[in-house]
Design a protein around this motif. Sequence first.
Motif, PDB file in Angstrom:
ATOM      1  N   SER A 113       0.806  -1.064  -0.105  1.00 12.89           N
ATOM      2  CA  SER A 113      -0.106  -0.092  -0.046  1.00 12.89           C
ATOM      3  C   SER A 113       0.818   1.155   0.119  1.00 12.89           C
ATOM      4  O   SER A 113       0.444   2.473  -0.511  1.00 12.89           O
ATOM      5  N   ASP A 114       2.060   1.118   0.589  1.00 12.01           N
ATOM      6  CA  ASP A 114       3.029   2.535   0.540  1.00 12.01           C
ATOM      7  C   ASP A 114       3.831   2.738  -0.754  1.00 12.01           C
ATOM      8  O   ASP A 114       4.408   3.544  -1.156  1.00 12.01           O
ATOM      9  N   THR A 115       3.736   1.556  -1.681  1.00 10.36           N
ATOM     10  CA  THR A 115       4.162   1.546  -2.913  1.00 10.36           C
ATOM     11  C   THR A 115       3.397   1.914  -4.265  1.00 10.36           C
ATOM     12  O   THR A 115       3.663   1.668  -5.274  1.00 10.36           O
ATOM     13  N   GLY A 116       2.300   2.652  -3.654  1.00  9.11           N
ATOM     14  CA  GLY A 116       1.234   2.821  -4.744  1.00  9.11           C
ATOM     15  C   GLY A 116       1.788   4.049  -5.658  1.00  9.11           C
ATOM     16  O   GLY A 116       0.835   4.435  -6.661  1.00  9.11           O
ATOM     17  N   SER A 117       2.673   4.940  -5.364  1.00  8.41           N
ATOM     18  CA  SER A 117       2.997   6.071  -6.277  1.00  8.41           C
ATOM     19  C   SER A 117       4.330   5.734  -6.835  1.00  8.41           C
ATOM     20  O   SER A 117       4.974   4.844  -6.896  1.00  8.41           O
ATOM     21  N   ASP A 118       4.676   6.572  -7.925  1.00  5.21           N
ATOM     22  CA  ASP A 118       5.813   6.329  -8.649  1.00  5.21           C
ATOM     23  C   ASP A 118       7.140   6.631  -7.809  1.00  5.21           C
ATOM     24  O   ASP A 118       8.171   5.964  -8.020  1.00  5.21           O
ATOM     25  N   HIS A 119       7.057   7.153  -6.531  1.00  5.11           N
ATOM     26  CA  HIS A 119       8.207   7.431  -5.622  1.00  5.11           C
ATOM     27  C   HIS A 119       8.221   6.406  -4.728  1.00  5.11           C
ATOM     28  O   HIS A 119       7.348   6.331  -3.807  1.00  5.11           O
ATOM     29  N   ILE A 120       9.319   5.566  -4.578  1.00  5.52           N
ATOM     30  CA  ILE A 120       9.476   4.444  -3.654  1.00  5.52           C
ATOM     31  C   ILE A 120      10.530   4.978  -2.715  1.00  5.52           C
ATOM     32  O   ILE A 120      11.555   4.823  -3.240  1.00  5.52           O
ATOM     33  N   PRO A 121      10.436   4.869  -1.322  1.00  4.26           N
ATOM     34  CA  PRO A 121      11.323   5.248  -0.352  1.00  4.26           C
ATOM     35  C   PRO A 121      12.541   3.974  -0.406  1.00  4.26           C
ATOM     36  O   PRO A 121      11.958   2.887  -0.417  1.00  4.26           O
ATOM     37  N   PRO A 122      13.624   4.347  -0.240  1.00  2.81           N
ATOM     38  CA  PRO A 122      14.570   3.153  -0.354  1.00  2.81           C
ATOM     39  C   PRO A 122      14.658   2.166   0.943  1.00  2.81           C
ATOM     40  O   PRO A 122      14.955   1.363   0.928  1.00  2.81           O
ATOM     41  N   ASN A 123      14.160   2.962   1.994  1.00  8.79           N
ATOM     42  CA  ASN A 123      14.210   2.208   3.188  1.00  8.79           C
ATOM     43  C   ASN A 123      12.622   1.851   3.717  1.00  8.79           C
ATOM     44  O   ASN A 123      11.590   2.570   3.734  1.00  8.79           O
ATOM     45  N   VAL A 124      12.677   0.410   4.054  1.00  7.07           N
ATOM     46  CA  VAL A 124      11.408   0.008   4.513  1.00  7.07           C
ATOM     47  C   VAL A 124      11.615  -0.401   6.141  1.00  7.07           C
ATOM     48  O   VAL A 124      12.485  -1.026   6.382  1.00  7.07           O
ATOM     49  N   PRO A 125      10.625  -0.144   6.825  1.00  4.83           N
ATOM     50  CA  PRO A 125      10.913  -0.537   8.334  1.00  4.83           C
ATOM     51  C   PRO A 125      10.559  -1.912   8.482  1.00  4.83           C
ATOM     52  O   PRO A 125       9.698  -2.503   7.891  1.00  4.83           O
ATOM     53  N   SER A 126      11.477  -2.507   9.304  1.00  3.20           N
ATOM     54  CA  SER A 126      11.486  -3.782   9.584  1.00  3.20           C
ATOM     55  C   SER A 126      10.295  -4.143  10.602  1.00  3.20           C
ATOM     56  O   SER A 126       9.757  -3.481  10.961  1.00  3.20           O
ATOM     57  N   ILE A 127      10.301  -5.544  10.323  1.00  6.76           N
ATOM     58  CA  ILE A 127       8.877  -6.085  11.167  1.00  6.76           C
ATOM     59  C   ILE A 127       9.456  -6.577  12.511  1.00  6.76           C
ATOM     60  O   ILE A 127      10.444  -7.255  12.653  1.00  6.76           O
ATOM     61  N   GLY A 128       8.634  -5.976  13.416  1.00  7.02           N
ATOM     62  CA  GLY A 128       8.907  -6.330  14.911  1.00  7.02           C
ATOM     63  C   GLY A 128      10.269  -5.991  15.395  1.00  7.02           C
ATOM     64  O   GLY A 128      11.073  -7.029  15.811  1.00  7.02           O
ATOM     65  N   HIS A 129      11.056  -4.977  15.353  1.00  8.53           N
ATOM     66  CA  HIS A 129      12.247  -4.639  16.029  1.00  8.53           C
ATOM     67  C   HIS A 129      13.040  -5.442  15.373  1.00  8.53           C
ATOM     68  O   HIS A 129      14.114  -6.168  16.129  1.00  8.53           O
ATOM     69  N   GLY A 130      13.258  -5.349  14.141  1.00 13.83           N
ATOM     70  CA  GLY A 130      14.420  -6.112  13.297  1.00 13.83           C
ATOM     71  C   GLY A 130      14.244  -7.582  12.957  1.00 13.83           C
ATOM     72  O   GLY A 130      14.952  -8.000  12.173  1.00 13.83           O
ATOM     73  N   GLU A 131      13.148  -7.914  13.327  1.00 11.23           N
ATOM     74  CA  GLU A 131      12.782  -9.428  12.891  1.00 11.23           C
ATOM     75  C   GLU A 131      12.208  -9.328  11.580  1.00 11.23           C
ATOM     76  O   GLU A 131      11.233  -8.429  11.510  1.00 11.23           O
ATOM     77  N   GLY A 132      12.408 -10.065  10.675  1.00  8.53           N
ATOM     78  CA  GLY A 132      11.783 -10.094   9.248  1.00  8.53           C
ATOM     79  C   GLY A 132      12.540  -9.360   8.199  1.00  8.53           C
ATOM     80  O   GLY A 132      13.655  -8.594   8.647  1.00  8.53           O
ATOM     81  N   ALA A 133      12.447  -9.588   7.371  1.00  6.11           N
ATOM     82  CA  ALA A 133      13.100  -9.150   6.098  1.00  6.11           C
ATOM     83  C   ALA A 133      12.088  -8.665   5.100  1.00  6.11           C
ATOM     84  O   ALA A 133      11.204  -9.230   4.483  1.00  6.11           O
ATOM     85  N   VAL A 134      12.610  -7.489   4.366  1.00  4.62           N
ATOM     86  CA  VAL A 134      11.513  -6.821   3.228  1.00  4.62           C
ATOM     87  C   VAL A 134      12.249  -6.493   2.145  1.00  4.62           C
ATOM     88  O   VAL A 134      13.471  -5.830   2.372  1.00  4.62           O
ATOM     89  N   GLN A 135      11.836  -6.822   0.797  1.00  7.18           N
ATOM     90  CA  GLN A 135      12.485  -6.289  -0.323  1.00  7.18           C
ATOM     91  C   GLN A 135      11.301  -5.786  -1.372  1.00  7.18           C
ATOM     92  O   GLN A 135      10.386  -6.650  -1.582  1.00  7.18           O
ATOM     93  N   VAL A 136      11.668  -4.644  -1.974  1.00  6.92           N
ATOM     94  CA  VAL A 136      10.696  -4.315  -3.032  1.00  6.92           C
ATOM     95  C   VAL A 136      11.594  -4.444  -4.346  1.00  6.92           C
ATOM     96  O   VAL A 136      12.298  -3.760  -4.669  1.00  6.92           O
ATOM     97  N   VAL A 137      11.221  -5.188  -5.332  1.00  9.19           N
ATOM     98  CA  VAL A 137      11.825  -5.548  -6.300  1.00  9.19           C
ATOM     99  C   VAL A 137      11.106  -4.933  -7.846  1.00  9.19           C
ATOM    100  O   VAL A 137       9.965  -5.287  -7.674  1.00  9.19           O
ATOM    101  N   ASP A 138      11.885  -4.611  -8.813  1.00 14.77           N
ATOM    102  CA  ASP A 138      11.045  -4.172  -9.984  1.00 14.77           C
ATOM    103  C   ASP A 138      10.914  -5.268 -11.132  1.00 14.77           C
ATOM    104  O   ASP A 138      11.328  -6.182 -10.809  1.00 14.77           O
ATOM    105  N   GLY A 139      10.261  -5.125 -12.194  1.00 16.94           N
ATOM    106  CA  GLY A 139      10.197  -6.201 -13.164  1.00 16.94           C
ATOM    107  C   GLY A 139      11.372  -6.572 -13.662  1.00 16.94           C
ATOM    108  O   GLY A 139      11.516  -7.654 -14.307  1.00 16.94           O
ATOM    109  N   LYS A 140      12.630  -5.776 -13.536  1.00 12.46           N
ATOM    110  CA  LYS A 140      13.926  -6.160 -14.162  1.00 12.46           C
ATOM    111  C   LYS A 140      14.719  -7.027 -13.042  1.00 12.46           C
ATOM    112  O   LYS A 140      16.031  -7.309 -13.209  1.00 12.46           O
ATOM    113  N   GLY A 141      14.261  -7.135 -11.678  1.00 12.87           N
ATOM    114  CA  GLY A 141      14.975  -7.839 -10.610  1.00 12.87           C
ATOM    115  C   GLY A 141      15.596  -6.749  -9.940  1.00 12.87           C
ATOM    116  O   GLY A 141      16.629  -7.252  -9.185  1.00 12.87           O
ATOM    117  N   VAL A 142      15.692  -5.342 -10.112  1.00 14.44           N
ATOM    118  CA  VAL A 142      16.605  -4.459  -9.315  1.00 14.44           C
ATOM    119  C   VAL A 142      15.689  -4.077  -7.989  1.00 14.44           C
ATOM    120  O   VAL A 142      14.534  -3.971  -8.191  1.00 14.44           O
TER     121      VAL A 142
END
Length: 469
Positions: free
Chosen positions: A33-62
């Motif tokens: 829901s936070d990536t609904g605009s053309d501008h995506i911030p490079p930092n995504v808050p982690s889950i539960g005080h550092g637990e968990g991992a998040v990545q947002v990847v475009d269609g080219k795998g970047v």
Amino acid sequence: MTGATVLLVVWLHASLISGLDQTALQRAQVVASDTGSDHIPPNVPSIGHGEGAVQVVDGKGVVLASSSNLRGHPRAFGFPASRSDTPRAHTVNDIPIGQGGTWRAVGIPAGTPRTPVTVYVAVPTESVDHGLAQLTAALATGVPAVVALLTGVVWLLTGRALRPVDALRAQTAEITASDLNRRVNVPPADDALGRLATTFNDLLARLDTAARRQRRFVADAAHELRNPLSTLHTRLEVAAHHPGAVDGHSLATGLLQESERLTRLVDDLLQLARLDARPRLRTRPVDLDEVVYTEVREARRRTPLIIDQHSVGAARVQGDADALARVVRNLLDNALRHAETRIDVTLHTQHGTAQLVVADDGPGIPEADRERVFGRFTRLDDARARDTGGTGLGLAIVRDIVTAHHGTAHIEDNRPGARLVVLLPVEHQPAEDQPTGPGTMSRPDTTRMYYRSPSPTRPDTALHSRSDK
């Protein structure tokens, strides 16, 4: 308990993993829901005080954005995004965070039509694996201990409960065929064991009664067989030592009489042995009146006494014709030994029962002895019974055969004489519950009629005819 333990661990593991999958999916939906605009911030808050991992990847795998623990790392998730409403979670092991381990990851599509992206979220399964490992260790230690404890308790309680059974077994093992009068001890408690002991005692009582009866029967049979054999031996011995003093004709006549008596006794013993063995009767519809006529005809050839059969009506029963003929024959033989001048034979059906009566005008049977005479080798006058050829088994055979046909036999007073009454169930009840007698039809079977001679001087043979003759 082992099966329940395995099921518990499997169910709990599936439940906890499902919870992790839901957590990852919900976090992925929030990031999407936070990536609904053309501008995506490079930092995504982690889950539960550092637990968990998040990545947002475009269609080219970047990698366009990631959580702090994956910052600077290349793409860590290789599976494509799920397009369904309930994305399927994947298990991954090569995420470069900490010491690796196992993760549950989901990927969902996000972004705008111009810049579509994929949001990946992974949560570690370390806490679930650690908790299940502790639970499995506890169950692996506790279940055998509980099973061992329950086994010991059950062993003690079962042994205590079965101790009276073992005592009952020991007492039963000491009882032999020679002391069937012994009994086992019945526990005071009114429970299944007490009822079992009572049943054992009842069984022993029945066996004791049967054994006593068998021994008495064998002794009586040996005694009865010894009498004619002794007579035969004595006469032959006299003839052998004093041939001139013995008339050949009288000797042959006497030997013939004794052999006939011995034959009758052996036949009666064989009949009783067959009845005791409870053989299957050859059951079929039997016209009892025809059996009576046949036996009366045979009896008339052996006696000058009057045998009146005018009151014999039609009666059909289910039974063995040979056995029922033996019943009638024994009743007539008994009457022939005691009658003074005449024997009256009657047969009629009433209320679904065929009643056969053989009455004589002899001395009769005292009321106190009317049940006893149906016993084996029972004679109210031994000398007279032996002189007239009786074995003391005729009425016993009658009672056993009638009982096997689900009937009854008893004796009534004839004034003078005795009336021997046999009651047997008929094959089917007549149209009207009325007694059948001379000149009447006992059932609505129009293919068979019985004609009774109206003459007082009835011929020796009964007049039977079928409508098709």
